[in-house]
Design an enzyme around this catalytic site. Sequence first.
Site, PDB file in Angstrom:
ATOM      1  N   ASP A  39       0.853  -1.176   0.000  1.00  0.00           N
ATOM      2  CA  ASP A  39       0.000   0.000   0.000  1.00  0.00           C
ATOM      3  C   ASP A  39       0.901   1.243   0.000  1.00  0.00           C
ATOM      4  O   ASP A  39       2.133   1.141   0.036  1.00  0.00           O
ATOM      5  CB  ASP A  39      -0.962  -0.037   1.212  1.00  0.00           C
TER       6      ASP A  39
ATOM      7  N   GLU B 273     -10.803   6.815   4.156  1.00  0.00           N
ATOM      8  CA  GLU B 273      -9.828   6.189   5.061  1.00  0.00           C
ATOM      9  C   GLU B 273      -9.966   6.704   6.495  1.00  0.00           C
ATOM     10  O   GLU B 273     -11.068   7.027   6.945  1.00  0.00           O
ATOM     11  CB  GLU B 273      -8.410   6.386   4.499  1.00  0.00           C
TER      12      GLU B 273
END
Length: 599
Positions: free
Chosen positions: A291, A490
């Site tokens: 990521d 997020e």
Amino acid sequence: MKISKYIYIFIFVSFLFPKKSIDKKVANLLDKMTMDEKIGQMTQVDRRFLNPQDIIDFGIGSILSGGGSVPEDNSIEGWANMYDSYQELAQQTRLKIPLIYGIDAVHGHNNVKGATIFPHNIGLGCTFDKKLVYKVADITAREVAATGIDWNFAPCLAIPQDERWGRYYEGYSEDPDLVADLGTATIKGYQNKLGKKHSIAACAKHFIGDGSTLWGTGDNDYKIDRGNAVISDEELYNKHLIPYQKAIDNGVLTVMASFNSYNGLKCHASGYLFNDLLKEELGFEGFVISDWRGIDEIPGDYKSDIITSINAGIDMVMVPGDVIWGGQDYHDFLRLFKESVLEGSISEERINDAVSRILKVKYMMGLFDNHYADRSYIDDFGSSKHRDVAREAVRKSIVLLKNEGILPLSKDVKHIHVAGLGANDIGMQCGGWTMEWQGKLGDITKGTTILEGIQSAVLNNSKVTYDINGENGQNADVGIIVIGEKPYAEGVGDRENLNLSEEDIATLKNMQKYNYPLIVIMLSGRPLMISDQINNWDAFLAAWLPGTEGDGVSDVLFGDYNPTGKLSFSWPNSISQIPHDYQDKKNPALFDYKYGLNY
Ligand code: GLC
């Protein structure tokens, strides 16, 4: 004549055994590559921080656009020209290995103006409709391919368990089998004819346990996002691995490592998760991408992060080079990576395995033969036929949770008053990951608001009035109010309490003064706490984050579509239940999994 016969035989054989011939091509190419070229293939940089010349000078093998990372000219042609310019540079390298370009097109090609934006996964989950989700993914792939981009960091296969998590809406459901079904339908939609230009590589993410972290363990200053997931072996095999096994069995080409920790160890550092479990046990043959700065969060210095993560089975690192935001310079990544190989901390065998996986995916996608944007897909980009499917997805994602006989509305109601910011805001109905990483309010792209859908649905003799806070709703016959959440993505969306906002409570109060029937529509990335409010409502619809086609909501309001949506997540009664096993009947949810009314 003799030679041509053998050519035909070779073509026939390679057609019969494409995998075999791809393995052979990969092995041949790998043999020719220098260590620098191999390390370059394992490096991904965001376009904003890349010196394009480094595609040639360092053999950078992959580029991404993080949320909101758009070219100056944010038109379809602008994207395609940008993509082609990078591929052109790759063709000037010694071995002409094409780039692979990744993006988060998580609910349509959501960075690009004019793209068709679909409901986020929480809404698609409530459709329980694999065929529809496949169609959504197929259209997304075509719109992504129109811009040249060839790799989508989707689907998210999280199984969210805590509504306070800012990524809750990226999950399809609390049920692992539904996540597996819809995630696989999405993968098939993206990768439907590998080698054809409208196919894009899918990415099952985030491996593993992203939706199971514990409140208060968040990383990066977040409360729960990227936190620690405490998962027993029993839970791992009977819950979390189910969507991934199905994704792998259906050919997903890439997997993204998760920011969170798994039983106290950062996923990006876990050789058990990637070498032993994902590749060995589950048989994953594609490649693993980290990521964003995912390896940086491993305890230790950057060089040890590189060694630990690559040896754990990460095959490509999303560096991504965002020095201005505190990230690492990708030139340092390349230098430290090379040092680690030369000193033997990372073996040549590991490098060859990672690069083989990456090259195999590039061959399977046809990138060696076909590495420029196919502009024939531009005509359908954001077209009405694509938007019709998005509108169908909106209709089918809406869950009718309360109806005291007021719905469906007739189209000749004399006067409807509509209130709430979300009634007339494309940005709010799209939510996060739209035009910008965090999304944003306002008229951010082409689409139809819920208000516009209502206005176009009613007959001429019906009046529709609107204001944001509901103060001017007197004299109406019925009120419609849109409440909910402003866009977030997020950990920025991690929220300790899930009560309605003050402004929504004030608007509800204003509208309740008029004593006419009140229809409440919620735009949210998760269930919010409404138990002490819902008794004052005559009807309640959860519309989640429907995307650009807001008229799908009015289709349900006026009965052009009889609602079929069912909750893919239980709806908590109170925050004290979270995270909760709703099967505990002593402490029931407000609405159970699969609950949903129709007309
Ligand atoms: C983000 C997300 C991931 C996304 C990646 C690239 O931080 O965690 O889902 O694909 O970075 O944008």
